[in-house]
Scaffold this motif. Structure first.
Motif, mmCIF file in Angstrom:
data_model
loop_
_atom_site.group_PDB
_atom_site.id
_atom_site.type_symbol
_atom_site.label_atom_id
_atom_site.label_comp_id
_atom_site.label_asym_id
_atom_site.label_seq_id
_atom_site.Cartn_x
_atom_site.Cartn_y
_atom_site.Cartn_z
ATOM 1 N N LEU A 411 0.849 -0.772 -0.258
ATOM 2 C CA LEU A 411 0.036 0.280 -0.477
ATOM 3 C C LEU A 411 0.806 1.535 -0.201
ATOM 4 O O LEU A 411 0.236 2.301 -0.337
ATOM 5 N N CYS A 412 1.878 1.044 0.787
ATOM 6 C CA CYS A 412 3.383 2.396 0.852
ATOM 7 C C CYS A 412 3.587 2.564 -0.723
ATOM 8 O O CYS A 412 3.943 4.181 -1.177
ATOM 9 N N LEU A 413 3.722 1.557 -1.163
ATOM 10 C CA LEU A 413 3.954 1.907 -3.032
ATOM 11 C C LEU A 413 3.551 2.560 -3.394
ATOM 12 O O LEU A 413 3.417 3.232 -4.392
ATOM 13 N N GLY A 414 2.071 2.866 -3.505
ATOM 14 C CA GLY A 414 1.036 3.670 -4.506
ATOM 15 C C GLY A 414 1.346 2.914 -5.928
ATOM 16 O O GLY A 414 1.604 1.357 -6.341
ATOM 17 N N ARG A 415 1.126 3.637 -6.758
ATOM 18 C CA ARG A 415 1.239 3.411 -8.446
ATOM 19 C C ARG A 415 2.714 2.161 -8.572
ATOM 20 O O ARG A 415 2.509 0.837 -9.890
ATOM 21 N N ALA A 416 3.837 2.179 -8.142
ATOM 22 C CA ALA A 416 5.054 1.402 -7.958
ATOM 23 C C ALA A 416 4.154 0.686 -7.981
ATOM 24 O O ALA A 416 5.420 -0.754 -8.210
ATOM 25 N N GLY A 417 4.174 -0.299 -6.969
ATOM 26 C CA GLY A 417 3.702 -1.767 -6.537
ATOM 27 C C GLY A 417 2.870 -2.571 -7.667
ATOM 28 O O GLY A 417 2.306 -3.311 -7.400
#
Length: 678
Positions: A411-417
Motif C-alpha cells: 500500500l505504501c508503494l502506490g502505483r509503483a506496486g
C-alpha cells in the motif's frame, strides 16, 4: 514500618483494579529478600495505586507506609518508592476532584526527603532532591538543602539530579528563583565536569535562555564528547539485581547510558521550537565517534521529525548513514526510526536499499506464535515508496507463508506496486480461509489489490463477497467490498453480487461499491440512509462518508446529515474516546453536506469548531475542503493557519502513534490544495 496497617479498612478502599485488599501484601513484598518479588511488588503498586498518573483513595492511605519504607535503609527499592511518591504528589484524583489530595499527603512527609538527600544510596539521593523542592513548604530551606548537597556531592548522577532540582526551583519557587539561576549558571561552567555542565545548560536553556552562551550547540557537543571520553575509561555499572521489571525499564536500570539519553532529551526539550539549533545539535551528535551517542541522536531525531514540521532531509540522511554501522544496536535503532517516518525517510532510501540487498536474512522476521512478518529494513524501504522494494516483496510474497503485513507494505508503494498484483493474487489464493489468523493474513492483501485497482483480481474478490457462513471468509466480506469500490467501473462483473449484498450484514459497503462501479442512486441511497439512522456510531460515520461520495445524488439525506453535523449523536460525558467518535461522526456528516450542496455555508460553524477542538479530524475536514475548490474560500484560513504551524497536529505529550507522520503530511498536502484552490 507497618504499624497501623491492619487498622486500615483496605477492602473498602479502591485502586485502579478495584478493591485495595491486596495492598498490604504488596507493601510487605517490598521488604522481601527476593529481588524479583520486590520488583513485582513495586510494579504492581505503580499499576494499581497510580495507574496512568491517577490518585485513588487507596493511594492516599498508602502514602504514610510508603514514606516509612522509603526512609528505612533496609528496603532496597527506596529510590523507586521516592519516585512513586513524587508522582503521587503530582498526580490527579481519579474521581476528578482535583490534584490537592496527593500533594498534601506527600507534603506531610517532606522531612523524610530532606533526610534522604544524604542517604548512602546515590539513587535515593538523586530522587530525594526533586522531592525536597516539590514538597518542602519553605522555598528558602529547599534551596538551601540543594545548595548544600551540590557542595558535598561527588557522584555525577546525583549532581545531575540536584541540577534538575535547581531547574524545578526556578519554575516552581519564584521567591528564590534568582538564586537558583545563579547556581545553575555556575554549574554550567568550569571547573565542573561535562555531564553536570550539560545538565545545567539544559536547565538554563529551558528556564533562562538569555543566560545560555551564544555557542550553545558547539559547547554542548564538546561536553558530550568529553563525557563520552570519560565513559570509555570507566566500565559500565552492573544491572541492578531484580531483572528487567517495568520499574527497572522506567527508571533506567540498564547499562546502556540512560543518563546520556536523559541529558540529551532534556536539552532538546528545552530547545523546543528552536529547530535550527536542534537540527545542528543532531548533526553533531550523529557524527560523534561513540556509537552510543549516535544511538541517542537517532532517537532524538525521531522525536524532532515526528513532532515538528520542516525540511528534515539532512537529518534523515544522517540517520540513514548509521545503517552502515557494524554495531547492531545503532543499526536497529536507525531502521526502527526510519520505519516510522514513511515517505519522509526517502533521503535514507539508498542506505535502506543497500542494507536490504546485503542482508536477505533480514527480509522476514519470525515471532513465536504470530507467524512471519516483514523484516524492519524491507518494511522501512517500502514505506518510503521506493520501487526498489518491489522485487524483494515479490520474493517474500512467493514464500509458502508470506509475511502477514506484506500487503500493508505494498500500500505504501502506490502505483509503483502495480507489478506486484500477480504475486498478491497468488498469495491471497494460498491463504487457508478456514484456519485461525486467516483474516489477518488476507485482509492486507485484499486492501492492496483494491488500492492498485487490480481489475484482474475481481473474481477472487467476488468469491470473498459471495462467501456464506460466519467463518473468516465472511469476515473478509467488508474488506473485499471496499477493494471492489477502489477498483470502480472495471469491476462491473461484480454487480450481481453487489446487488445481492445490499440486503446483508455489509449492506453499506456493498452500496458504496455499487455506486463506484455503477452509479445506481435509487439502489444505493436507501441503504445508506438506513445506515445513517443506525444505533452504531461507526456505521453512521461510514454512512455519512459514503453519502459524501454520491454528491448531489444524495440530496434526500441532507436533513439527517445537517442534524448530525450540528448536534452529533454521542453523549457528552467527558470521555475522550466518546468525544472523538462523536467528532468523527460530525465531521463525516458535515463533509457530506458540503459534497451534496457544493458549499460550506450550512456547516461552516461546526467545521470550525471541530477543527479547533479535535485535531484528529482535521484531515477529514481538510479533505472535504480540498474537494470543494473555490467554494472552500470561507474556511481557507483554517488551512492557511495550519500550514504556518511548526508543531505537527499529531504531536502528543504521551508519545506517538505508528502513523502520526504520514497523517500529518497528508494534512499538509490537503491544506496546500485548499489554499491554492480556494
Amino acid at each position: 514500618m507497618f504499624t497501623g496497617i491492619h487498622e486500615v479498612d483496605w477492602a473498602s478502599l479502591r485502586h485502579a483494579h478495584g478493591s485495595a485488599e491486596d495492598v498490604p501484601g504488596l507493601l510487605r513484598g517490598l521488604t522481601s529478600a527476593d529481588p524479583a518479588e520486590r520488583g513485582t511488588a513495586l510494579d504492581e503498586l505503580y499499576g494499581s495505586l497510580h495507574h496512568q498518573g491517577r490518585v485513588y483513595d487507596a493511594t492516599l492511605a498508602c502514602v504514610p507506609f510508603l514514606l516509612r519504607l522509603a526512609a528505612h535503609e533496609g528496603v532496597p527499592e527506596r529510590a523507586g518508592l521516592v519516585d512513586l511518591l513524587v508522582s503521587i504528589g503530582d498526580g490527579d484524583r481519579a474521581d476528578g476532584r482535583g490534584d490537592g489530595d496527593g500533594a498534601g499527603a506527600v507534603r506531610a512527609g517532606a522531612e523524610v526527603f530532606v533526610r534522604l538527600t544524604t542517604d548512602p544510596d546515590p539513587g535515593v539521593r538523586r530522587a530525594a532532591a526533586g522531592a525536597v523542592v516539590r514538597f518542602l513548604d519553605d522555598p528558602a530551606r529547599a534551596l538551601a538543602v540543594v545548595r548544600e548537597r551540590l557542595t558535598a556531592e561527588r557522584e555525577d548522577g546525583v549532581l545531575i539530579g540536584l541540577i534538575e532540582a535547581l531547574g524545578l526551583v526556578v519554575r516552581r519557587r519564584p521567591a528564590v528563583a534568582g538564586e537558583a539561576l545563579d547556581l545553575l549558571a555556575a554549574q554550567s561552567a568550569p571547573p565542573y565536569g561535562p555531564a553536570p555542565r550539560l545538565a545545567a545548560l539544559a536547565q538554563l536553556t529551558g528556564c533562562a535562555p538569555e543566560r545560555v552562551p551564544p555557542d550553545l550547540v558547539a559547547t554542548a557537543l564538546r561536553l558530550l564528547r568529553e563525557r563520552s571520553a570519560q565513559r570509555a575509561r570507566v566500565s559500565h555499572a552492573p544491572v541492578r539485581p531484580g531483572g528487567d521489571s517495568l520499574v527497572d525499564r522506567l527508571h533506567g536500570a540498564h547499562p546502556s547510558d540512560e543518563e546520556g539519553a536523559r541529558l540529551l532529551r532534556t536539552l532538546h526539550a528545552a530547545l523546543d521550537d528552536r529547530l535550527a539549533e536542534r537540527t545542528a545539535l543532531l548533526e553533531g551528535q550523529l557524527g560523534c565517534p561513540d556509537p552510543t551517542d549516535r544511538c541517542h541522536a537517532v532517537w532524538m531525531a525521531a522525536a524532532l521529525v515526528r513532532g515538528w514540521r520542516g525540511d528534515h532531509t539532512a537529518t534523515v540522511r544522517r540517520v540513514g548513514e548509521q545503517l552502515a554501522e557494524g554495531e547492531g544496536r545503532l543499526r536497529d535503532a536507525a531502521v526502527s526510526v526510519l520505519r516510522t517516518l514513511f515517505a519522509l525517510a526517502a533521503p535514507a532510501a539508498d542506505h535502506l536499499h543497500a542494507l536490504v540487498g546485503a542482508r536477505p536474512d533480514l527480509w522476514v522476521q519470525h515471532w513465536r506464535g504470530s507467524g512471519p512478518v516483514l523484516g524492519a529494513p524491507l518494511d522501512a524501504l517500502a514505506r518510503t515508496g521506493d520501487a526498489r522494494a518491489v522485487p524483494v516483496l515479490a520474493e517474500v510474497l512467493s514464500l509458502p507463508e508470506p509475511p502477514r503485513d506484506a500487503g500493508s507494505a505494498v500500500l505504501c508503494l502506490g502505483r509503483a506496486g502495480a507489478p506486484l498484483v500477480p504475486a498478491l493474487r497468488h498469495a491471497l489464493g494460498r491463504v487457508p480461509l478456514d484456519r485461525p489468523g486467516a483474516v489477518e493474513r488476507a485482509a492486507p492483501l485484499v486492501r492492496a489489490l483494491g488500492a492498485l485497482r487490480a481489475a484482474e483480481a475481481v473474481p477472487e474478490l467476488v468469491r470473498l463477497v459471495g462467501g456464506r457462513g460466519g467463518g473468516p471468509g465472511a469476515r473478509l466480506t467488508e474488506v473485499a467490498l471496499e477493494a471492489l469500490e477502489g477498483i470502480g467501473p472495471p469491476a462491473r462483473e461484480a454487480v450481481p453480487v453487489l446487488r445481492a449484498a445490499l440486503g446483508g450484514e455489509h449492506a453499506g459497503a456493498a452500496a458504496a461499491a455499487l455506486w463506484a462501479v455503477e452509479r445506481d442512486a435509487p439502489a444505493v441511497l436507501p441503504v445508506l440512509r438506513e445506515d445513517l439512522a443506525a444505533g452504531d456510531a461507526r456505521r453512521r460515520t461510514l454512512a455519512a462518508r459514503r453519502l459524501a461520495r454520491l454528491g448531489p445524488a444524495a440530496g434526500a439525506a441532507l436533513p439527517a446529515l445537517r442534524g448530525r453535523a450540528v448536534d452529533g449523536h454521542g453523549a457528552r460525558d467527558g470521555q475522550h474516546g466518546r468525544d472523538l467518535r462523536d467528532a468523527e461522526e460530525r465531521a463525516a456528516a458535515a463533509g457530506a453536506v458540503c459534497s451534496i450542496t457544493g458549499g460550506t455555508e450550512e456547516v461552516a460553524r461546526p467545521l470550525r469548531e471541530l477543527w479547533t477542538a479535535h485535531p484528529p479530524v482535521r484531515r477529514a475536514v481538510a479533505a472535504c475542503l480540498a474537494a470543494l475548490g473555490p467554494a472552500a474560500a470561507p474556511l481557507r484560513d483554517l488551512a492557511a493557519t495550519e500550514l504556518a504551524r511548526l508543531r505537527r497536529h499529531t504531536a502528543r505529550t504521551y508519545g506517538y502513534g505508528s502513523h502520526d507522520v504520514p497523517c500529518d503530511e497528508e494534512l499538509l498536502r490537503l491544506c496546500r490544495v485548499v489554499v491554492e484552490g480556494a
